[in-house]
Design a protein around this motif. Structure first.
Motif, PDB file in Angstrom:
ATOM      1  N   PRO A 193       0.818  -1.222   0.000  1.00 17.80           N
ATOM      2  CA  PRO A 193       0.000   0.000   0.000  1.00 17.80           C
ATOM      3  C   PRO A 193       0.848   1.266   0.000  1.00 17.80           C
ATOM      4  O   PRO A 193       2.001   1.263   0.436  1.00 17.80           O
ATOM      5  N   ASN A 194       0.243   2.351  -0.500  1.00 16.26           N
ATOM      6  CA  ASN A 194       0.894   3.655  -0.495  1.00 16.26           C
ATOM      7  C   ASN A 194       0.635   4.412   0.803  1.00 16.26           C
ATOM      8  O   ASN A 194       1.299   5.407   1.087  1.00 16.26           O
ATOM      9  N   LEU A 195      -0.353   3.958   1.575  1.00 19.40           N
ATOM     10  CA  LEU A 195      -0.683   4.572   2.858  1.00 19.40           C
ATOM     11  C   LEU A 195      -1.310   3.516   3.752  1.00 19.40           C
ATOM     12  O   LEU A 195      -2.112   2.703   3.294  1.00 19.40           O
ATOM     13  N   VAL A 196      -0.942   3.532   5.043  1.00 22.58           N
ATOM     14  CA  VAL A 196      -1.504   2.590   6.013  1.00 22.58           C
ATOM     15  C   VAL A 196      -2.184   3.379   7.131  1.00 22.58           C
ATOM     16  O   VAL A 196      -1.585   4.295   7.710  1.00 22.58           O
ATOM     17  N   ILE A 197      -3.438   3.036   7.419  1.00 26.22           N
ATOM     18  CA  ILE A 197      -4.176   3.605   8.555  1.00 26.22           C
ATOM     19  C   ILE A 197      -4.225   2.521   9.621  1.00 26.22           C
ATOM     20  O   ILE A 197      -4.818   1.459   9.416  1.00 26.22           O
ATOM     21  N   LEU A 198      -3.578   2.762  10.757  1.00 28.78           N
ATOM     22  CA  LEU A 198      -3.301   1.701  11.731  1.00 28.78           C
ATOM     23  C   LEU A 198      -3.793   2.068  13.127  1.00 28.78           C
ATOM     24  O   LEU A 198      -3.412   3.101  13.683  1.00 28.78           O
ATOM     25  N   ASP A 199      -4.632   1.201  13.702  1.00 27.14           N
ATOM     26  CA  ASP A 199      -5.110   1.377  15.072  1.00 27.14           C
ATOM     27  C   ASP A 199      -4.037   0.934  16.060  1.00 27.14           C
ATOM     28  O   ASP A 199      -3.348  -0.066  15.838  1.00 27.14           O
ATOM     29  N   LEU A 200      -3.898   1.673  17.145  1.00 27.54           N
ATOM     30  CA  LEU A 200      -2.891   1.310  18.150  1.00 27.54           C
ATOM     31  C   LEU A 200      -3.367   0.216  19.094  1.00 27.54           C
ATOM     32  O   LEU A 200      -2.602  -0.678  19.454  1.00 27.54           O
ATOM     33  N   MET A 201      -4.633   0.293  19.525  1.00 28.30           N
ATOM     34  CA  MET A 201      -5.139  -0.622  20.549  1.00 28.30           C
ATOM     35  C   MET A 201      -5.857  -1.803  19.908  1.00 28.30           C
ATOM     36  O   MET A 201      -7.038  -1.736  19.578  1.00 28.30           O
ATOM     37  N   PRO A 243       3.766   5.688   4.233  1.00 30.92           N
ATOM     38  CA  PRO A 243       3.295   6.555   5.314  1.00 30.92           C
ATOM     39  C   PRO A 243       2.266   5.833   6.170  1.00 30.92           C
ATOM     40  O   PRO A 243       1.440   5.070   5.652  1.00 30.92           O
ATOM     41  N   VAL A 244       2.309   6.078   7.480  1.00 32.69           N
ATOM     42  CA  VAL A 244       1.387   5.445   8.422  1.00 32.69           C
ATOM     43  C   VAL A 244       0.680   6.510   9.249  1.00 32.69           C
ATOM     44  O   VAL A 244       1.336   7.391   9.830  1.00 32.69           O
ATOM     45  N   VAL A 245      -0.654   6.436   9.277  1.00 29.23           N
ATOM     46  CA  VAL A 245      -1.458   7.293  10.139  1.00 29.23           C
ATOM     47  C   VAL A 245      -1.989   6.427  11.274  1.00 29.23           C
ATOM     48  O   VAL A 245      -2.705   5.457  11.039  1.00 29.23           O
ATOM     49  N   PHE A 246      -1.618   6.771  12.517  1.00 26.67           N
ATOM     50  CA  PHE A 246      -2.080   6.018  13.677  1.00 26.67           C
ATOM     51  C   PHE A 246      -3.461   6.505  14.113  1.00 26.67           C
ATOM     52  O   PHE A 246      -3.743   7.708  14.118  1.00 26.67           O
ATOM     53  N   LEU A 247      -4.323   5.548  14.496  1.00 31.58           N
ATOM     54  CA  LEU A 247      -5.612   5.838  15.111  1.00 31.58           C
ATOM     55  C   LEU A 247      -5.584   5.358  16.549  1.00 31.58           C
ATOM     56  O   LEU A 247      -5.028   4.295  16.836  1.00 31.58           O
ATOM     57  N   THR A 248      -6.187   6.106  17.473  1.00 29.36           N
ATOM     58  CA  THR A 248      -6.247   5.630  18.850  1.00 29.36           C
ATOM     59  C   THR A 248      -7.366   6.324  19.609  1.00 29.36           C
ATOM     60  O   THR A 248      -7.718   7.476  19.301  1.00 29.36           O
ATOM     61  N   ALA A 249      -7.935   5.604  20.588  1.00 28.18           N
ATOM     62  CA  ALA A 249      -8.928   6.186  21.487  1.00 28.18           C
ATOM     63  C   ALA A 249      -8.257   6.830  22.695  1.00 28.18           C
ATOM     64  O   ALA A 249      -8.925   7.480  23.508  1.00 28.18           O
ATOM     65  N   LEU A 250      -6.950   6.666  22.826  1.00 32.72           N
ATOM     66  CA  LEU A 250      -6.215   7.235  23.955  1.00 32.72           C
ATOM     67  C   LEU A 250      -6.043   8.734  23.760  1.00 32.72           C
ATOM     68  O   LEU A 250      -5.531   9.187  22.729  1.00 32.72           O
TER      69      LEU A 250
END
Length: 202
Positions: free
Chosen positions: A47-55, A75-82
């Motif tokens: 992939p050219n971009l990764v959207i990645l959850d932390l938890m 490139p990686v964009v992190f997602l988190t509820a923290l």
């Protein structure tokens, strides 16, 4: 070339929502609900971009990111509820490209994803208007933003249409037009080496 985005999140409802919105905008999208499955898709589809959850259970986002970086510079964009500034700082320190807190508006994530596909070139002010017009004429480019710098140079940032990656095309046009490009880079990393190679090849 169609832009490929990988979503890795154990929240199936969120994953399906993002999948649908990104597909609607013309991207190739792959989704996984675990870190291990996400890595398999990353190695298969690049992939050219990764959207990645932390938890996530079993393999969390930190470990998924570590293993992903062994074989990919996407490139990686992190997602988190923290809701923690320390977590955001740690994510950016280890090499994440962006950080989005849950809950978020889908438009925010889509806008950030678009930004990570943008290409910026820096050149003298005297060449800026001609270069901006040329970039705007490209089918792959949706819009061009112009920013004046204190050193007298101008930054032009080209944002691509969905499904388009103008990095190589911007480099080639800069060489063909003989622009005095001082810097050329994208969110995924600076492209100075690519530009030098194209210049030497021309």
């Amino acid at each position: 070339m169609v832009e490929k985005i990988l979503i890795i999140d154990d929240d199936e409802d969120l994953t399906q929502m993002l999948l649908g919105r990104l597909l609607y905008r013309g991207y190739d999208v792959y989704a996984a609900n675990s870190g291990l499955d996400g890595l398999k898709l990353a190695y298969q589809y690049h992939p050219n971009l990764v959207i990645l959850d932390l938890m996530m259970p079993e393999m969390d986002g930190w470990e998924t990111f570590r293993q992903l970086r062994d074989r990919s510079s996407a490139p990686v964009v992190f997602l988190t509820a923290l809701n923690s500034g320390e977590v955001a700082a740690q994510a950016l320190t280890i090499g994440a490209n962006d950080f989005v807190r849950k809950p978020f508006h889908p438009g925010e994530l889509l806008a950030r994803s678009r930004h990570h596909n943008a290409v910026t070139l820096v050149l003298p002010a005297a060449q800026a208007e001609r270069a901006r017009a040329k970039l705007k004429s490209m089918n792959q480019v949706a819009s061009v933003e112009q920013t004046a710098r204190a050193d007298g140079l101008v930054e032009l940032t080209a944002f691509p249409n969905p499904g388009a990656m103008p990095i190589e095309d911007v480099s080639a046009i800069a060489v063909a037009e003989k622009w005095d490009v001082r810097e050329l880079y994208a969110e995924a990393g600076r492209l100075d080496d690519v530009f030098r190679e194209l210049t030497m090849a021309g």
